[in-house]
Motif scaffolding. Structure first.
Motif, PDB file in Angstrom:
ATOM      1  N   ASP A   2       5.640  11.077   2.666  1.00 36.60           N
ATOM      2  CA  ASP A   2       5.845  10.736   1.253  1.00 36.60           C
ATOM      3  C   ASP A   2       6.520   9.381   1.124  1.00 36.60           C
ATOM      4  O   ASP A   2       7.379   9.019   1.933  1.00 36.60           O
ATOM      5  CB  ASP A   2       6.718  11.792   0.570  1.00 36.60           C
ATOM      6  CG  ASP A   2       6.063  13.156   0.567  1.00 36.60           C
ATOM      7  OD1 ASP A   2       4.827  13.216   0.424  1.00 36.60           O
ATOM      8  OD2 ASP A   2       6.782  14.165   0.705  1.00 36.60           O
ATOM      9  N   GLU A   3       6.138   8.648   0.112  1.00 34.85           N
ATOM     10  CA  GLU A   3       6.854   7.445  -0.317  1.00 34.85           C
ATOM     11  C   GLU A   3       7.388   7.742  -1.712  1.00 34.85           C
ATOM     12  O   GLU A   3       6.777   7.409  -2.735  1.00 34.85           O
ATOM     13  CB  GLU A   3       5.922   6.234  -0.296  1.00 34.85           C
ATOM     14  CG  GLU A   3       5.463   5.880   1.109  1.00 34.85           C
ATOM     15  CD  GLU A   3       4.530   4.678   1.150  1.00 34.85           C
ATOM     16  OE1 GLU A   3       4.603   3.908   2.126  1.00 34.85           O
ATOM     17  OE2 GLU A   3       3.715   4.525   0.212  1.00 34.85           O
ATOM     18  N   LYS A   4       8.534   8.446  -1.738  1.00 35.04           N
ATOM     19  CA  LYS A   4       9.029   9.017  -2.990  1.00 35.04           C
ATOM     20  C   LYS A   4       9.349   7.960  -4.041  1.00 35.04           C
ATOM     21  O   LYS A   4       9.176   8.183  -5.238  1.00 35.04           O
ATOM     22  CB  LYS A   4      10.266   9.873  -2.696  1.00 35.04           C
ATOM     23  CG  LYS A   4       9.945  11.117  -1.873  1.00 35.04           C
ATOM     24  CD  LYS A   4      11.168  11.990  -1.662  1.00 35.04           C
ATOM     25  CE  LYS A   4      10.792  13.218  -0.848  1.00 35.04           C
ATOM     26  NZ  LYS A   4      11.950  14.109  -0.600  1.00 35.04           N
ATOM     27  N   PHE A   7       7.775   5.409  -4.797  1.00 36.41           N
ATOM     28  CA  PHE A   7       6.568   4.969  -5.503  1.00 36.41           C
ATOM     29  C   PHE A   7       5.665   6.142  -5.891  1.00 36.41           C
ATOM     30  O   PHE A   7       4.552   5.942  -6.362  1.00 36.41           O
ATOM     31  CB  PHE A   7       5.793   3.978  -4.635  1.00 36.41           C
ATOM     32  CG  PHE A   7       6.626   2.818  -4.175  1.00 36.41           C
ATOM     33  CD1 PHE A   7       7.008   1.824  -5.057  1.00 36.41           C
ATOM     34  CD2 PHE A   7       7.068   2.754  -2.855  1.00 36.41           C
ATOM     35  CE1 PHE A   7       7.797   0.766  -4.633  1.00 36.41           C
ATOM     36  CE2 PHE A   7       7.858   1.693  -2.424  1.00 36.41           C
ATOM     37  CZ  PHE A   7       8.226   0.700  -3.326  1.00 36.41           C
ATOM     38  N   GLN A   8       6.152   7.366  -5.643  1.00 32.17           N
ATOM     39  CA  GLN A   8       5.414   8.585  -5.985  1.00 32.17           C
ATOM     40  C   GLN A   8       3.997   8.574  -5.411  1.00 32.17           C
ATOM     41  O   GLN A   8       3.011   8.842  -6.095  1.00 32.17           O
ATOM     42  CB  GLN A   8       5.371   8.782  -7.504  1.00 32.17           C
ATOM     43  CG  GLN A   8       6.754   8.996  -8.116  1.00 32.17           C
ATOM     44  CD  GLN A   8       6.705   9.219  -9.610  1.00 32.17           C
ATOM     45  OE1 GLN A   8       6.043   8.486 -10.336  1.00 32.17           O
ATOM     46  NE2 GLN A   8       7.401  10.249 -10.072  1.00 32.17           N
ATOM     47  N   THR A   9       3.927   8.230  -4.140  1.00 34.60           N
ATOM     48  CA  THR A   9       2.639   8.229  -3.447  1.00 34.60           C
ATOM     49  C   THR A   9       2.857   8.715  -2.018  1.00 34.60           C
ATOM     50  O   THR A   9       3.974   9.064  -1.629  1.00 34.60           O
ATOM     51  CB  THR A   9       2.016   6.826  -3.461  1.00 34.60           C
ATOM     52  OG1 THR A   9       0.692   6.907  -2.922  1.00 34.60           O
ATOM     53  CG2 THR A   9       2.836   5.837  -2.635  1.00 34.60           C
ATOM     54  N   GLN A  10       1.783   8.775  -1.251  1.00 30.95           N
ATOM     55  CA  GLN A  10       1.843   9.269   0.127  1.00 30.95           C
ATOM     56  C   GLN A  10       1.096   8.326   1.047  1.00 30.95           C
ATOM     57  O   GLN A  10       0.195   7.608   0.628  1.00 30.95           O
ATOM     58  CB  GLN A  10       1.222  10.664   0.231  1.00 30.95           C
ATOM     59  CG  GLN A  10       1.975  11.760  -0.496  1.00 30.95           C
ATOM     60  CD  GLN A  10       1.244  13.093  -0.395  1.00 30.95           C
ATOM     61  OE1 GLN A  10       0.043  13.141  -0.168  1.00 30.95           O
ATOM     62  NE2 GLN A  10       1.993  14.176  -0.567  1.00 30.95           N
ATOM     63  N   ARG A  11       1.493   8.370   2.302  1.00 29.55           N
ATOM     64  CA  ARG A  11       0.731   7.725   3.373  1.00 29.55           C
ATOM     65  C   ARG A  11       0.048   8.831   4.173  1.00 29.55           C
ATOM     66  O   ARG A  11       0.646   9.875   4.427  1.00 29.55           O
ATOM     67  CB  ARG A  11       1.649   6.939   4.305  1.00 29.55           C
ATOM     68  CG  ARG A  11       2.336   5.744   3.672  1.00 29.55           C
ATOM     69  CD  ARG A  11       3.332   5.148   4.656  1.00 29.55           C
ATOM     70  NE  ARG A  11       2.665   4.728   5.892  1.00 29.55           N
ATOM     71  CZ  ARG A  11       3.163   4.924   7.111  1.00 29.55           C
ATOM     72  NH1 ARG A  11       4.328   5.539   7.273  1.00 29.55           N
ATOM     73  NH2 ARG A  11       2.515   4.494   8.168  1.00 29.55           N
ATOM     74  N   LYS A  12      -1.169   8.576   4.584  1.00 30.68           N
ATOM     75  CA  LYS A  12      -1.884   9.542   5.424  1.00 30.68           C
ATOM     76  C   LYS A  12      -2.685   8.754   6.451  1.00 30.68           C
ATOM     77  O   LYS A  12      -3.367   7.788   6.099  1.00 30.68           O
ATOM     78  CB  LYS A  12      -2.802  10.420   4.586  1.00 30.68           C
ATOM     79  CG  LYS A  12      -3.518  11.505   5.382  1.00 30.68           C
ATOM     80  CD  LYS A  12      -4.344  12.414   4.484  1.00 30.68           C
ATOM     81  CE  LYS A  12      -3.461  13.367   3.707  1.00 30.68           C
ATOM     82  NZ  LYS A  12      -4.255  14.406   3.010  1.00 30.68           N
ATOM     83  N   GLU A  57       1.071  12.769   7.648  1.00 30.74           N
ATOM     84  CA  GLU A  57       1.253  12.546   6.217  1.00 30.74           C
ATOM     85  C   GLU A  57       2.735  12.346   5.935  1.00 30.74           C
ATOM     86  O   GLU A  57       3.575  13.096   6.442  1.00 30.74           O
ATOM     87  CB  GLU A  57       0.709  13.736   5.431  1.00 30.74           C
ATOM     88  CG  GLU A  57       0.721  13.561   3.931  1.00 30.74           C
ATOM     89  CD  GLU A  57       0.115  14.769   3.240  1.00 30.74           C
ATOM     90  OE1 GLU A  57      -1.072  14.707   2.860  1.00 30.74           O
ATOM     91  OE2 GLU A  57       0.824  15.788   3.099  1.00 30.74           O
TER      92      GLU A  57
END
Length: 394
Positions: free
Chosen positions: A280-282, A284-289, A278
C-alpha cells in the motif's frame, strides 16, 4: 504554508512534552505500524482500539525490561509469528515457529498434539502425535493462553487460538517445560527441554532413497548464501535421477529471495513468474503490485520434482513452495505451512533503540492466492503422514 507547518510542529512538541521515552516509543511504534503494516484488512485488527487499550498501560513502564515485556504483550495483537522485536529477555517467550517444537490445536475444549518437529525436544522426550495435553507446567491450559490472545476483541478466531496455544507450548527461555499428557486414560509427564537437538547440522542433507529417487533437505539454511553451492553440488550429483525430493520441513526461520531463486532456477528452462507482491501507498491511496521472476541457471534437472513442507516451513520456505507450485514444476506434499504473513521490513524506535519487524508487503501465489492460504496438492495431517507419502515415490 509556513504558518501551518509551524503550528503542526508546536502541536507535536506540546504533545510529546512530559511523556516518558517509553510513551514516545510506543506512539512512534503505533504510527509506524499504522502507516506500514500490510495486513490490517485481512486480519481485521482494530488498531485504534489497540492504542486505546495500551496507552494507559505504557504510562506505568519505568525501565527498559518492563518496556520489552510491554511490547511483547502488544505484539500478540497481531497473532502471527512474523511480527517480533529484535531483542528479548530471559523471561521472554520463544518465537514461533523457530522456537517451537510441537504443534497443538484446540478441539472441543480439549488440546491435542497435532504435529512434532522431528529431532527436537518434544519429539525426543517421547511425546507423540495425537496425545492429549492436559496441563502445561502443572497449570490448566485455558487460563494460560489468555495472555497470548488479542485484547482488541472478545471474538477469538481459530487462528488466534492456534497462535496462543503454540506460543504457550513453545515456552520461555528461562523456564523448563513440563507437559502433562493423557494417553489412553493414563497420565504421563514429559520434559522437552531436558533433551536438546543436535546443535551442529550441515546446511543440507542428501541421500539416495531408492534407485530412482534422491533427497535434499535444508536444515534451516535458506538464509545462508553458502547453501547455494552445496545445493548446486547436490543437484549436479542427482541430475540423472528420475525423481528429486526437496525437503523444506525444517525451514522455520525463513531465508532470502536470492537463495529461493537459485534453488528454483535449477528446475526450469525459461524465465517464469513465481510470486506476486503487493504494497500500500497510503499517503496517495493507491497500491504497488509487481511480479517476481525466476531465471534458469546452470544445468536443468528435467526429472520429476517433489517438495515436502510442514508446520515448520516458514517465510521464504513458504515462498519456495508456492513458487514451485506456481511454476507447475513440482508436486507439493505436506501439511499447512507456518502461515507467516508477508515480506518483512525492520524499524527502530528512537528513544530505546529497540528494533522490530513487521510485514509491509503482501505475498501471493502467482494465481493470486494469499501465500498464507496455500495448501499442498497432496495434503497430510502431520510429518509422519508426509514421510509415508514421500516413501511412496518411485
Amino acid at each position: 504554508m509556513k504558518l501551518l507547518l509551524s503550528i503542526q510542529l508546536i502541536f507535536l512538541a506540546s504533545f510529546s512534552y512530559g511523556q516518558t521515552k517509553y510513551e514516545k516509543d510506543f506512539n512512534e511504534f503505533w504510527t509506524d505500524v499504522n502507516n506500514n503494516y500490510a495486513y490490517f484488512d485481512q486480519q481485521k485488527i482494530d488498531w485504534n482500539k489497540v492504542r486505546e487499550i495500551y496507552t494507559p498501560l505504557v504510562k506505568q513502564v519505568t525501565n527498559n525490561n518492563d518496556f520489552i515485556r510491554f511490547m511483547e504483550t502488544m505484539l500478540n495483537e497481531f497473532h502471527n509469528g512474523h511480527i517480533s522485536l529484535n531483542t528479548n529477555l530471559n523471561s521472554s517467550n520463544k518465537i514461533i515457529p523457530s522456537g517451537q517444537d510441537m504443534f497443538v490445536q484446540k478441539q472441543n475444549d480439549r488440546f491435542f498434539v497435532k504435529d512434532l518437529r522431528k529431532g527436537f525436544g518434544a519429539d525426543l522426550s517421547g511425546i507423540k502425535i495425537g496425545d492429549e495435553v492436559t496441563f502445561f507446567n502443572n497449570e490448566p491450559i485455558p487460563e494460560q493462553i489468555k495472555k497470548f490472545l488479542p485484547k482488541y476483541t472478545e471474538s477469538h478466531t481459530k487462528e488466534m487460538y492456534e497462535y496462543a496455544l503454540n506460543m504457550l507450548f513453545a515456552g520461555t527461555h528461562n523456564v523448563k517445560r513440563k507437559i502433562t499428557i493423557n494417553r489412553n486414560g493414563k497420565q504421563f509427564y514429559f520434559f522437552p527441554d531436558e533433551l536438546q537437538p543436535q546443535e551442529e547440522r550441515s546446511l543440507i542433507e542428501t541421500k539416495i532413497l531408492n534407485k530412482t529417487t534422491a533427497y535434499i533437505k535444508f536444515n534451516n539454511s535458506i538464509g545462508d548464501l553458502k547453501v547455494i553451492a552445496e545445493f548446486d553440488n547436490a543437484v549436479d550429483e542427482f541430475i540423472n535421477y528420475k525423481n528429486i525430493i526437496i525437503d523444506l520441513t525444517e525451514t522455520p526461520s525463513g531465508g532470502n529471495t536470492t537463495i529461493a531463486r537459485c534453488i528454483m532456477g535449477r528446475f526450469i528452462s525459461k524465465t517464469m513468474p513465481y510470486q506476486l507482491h503487493e504494497a500500500d501507498e497510503k499517503e496517495f491511496q493507491t497500491q504497488r503490485k509487481w511480479v517476481e521472476y525466476v531465471i534458469p541457471r546452470k544445468a536443468e534437472f528435467k526429472g520429476n520434482l517433489f517438495v515436502i513442507v510442514g508446520h515448520w516451513t516458514g517465510s521464504m520456505g513458504e515462498g519456495i513452495a508456492i513458487g514451485f507450485d506456481g511454476l507447475e514444476r513440482a508436486k507439493v506434499i505436506g501439511t499447512e505451512m507456518a502461515k507467516l504473513l508477508g515480506a518483512i521490513e525492520g524499524f527502530t524506535m528512537t528513544e530505546t533503540k529497540i528494533g522490530f519487524q513487521i510485514p509491509t508487503e503482501r505475498l501471493y501465489h502467482i494465481n493470486g492466492m494469499p501465500r498464507e492460504n496455500f495448501k499442498p496438492k497432496i495434503p497430510t495431517q502431520n510429518i509422519d503422514e508426509t514421510i509415508k507419502e514421500m516413501n511412496k515415490i518411485d
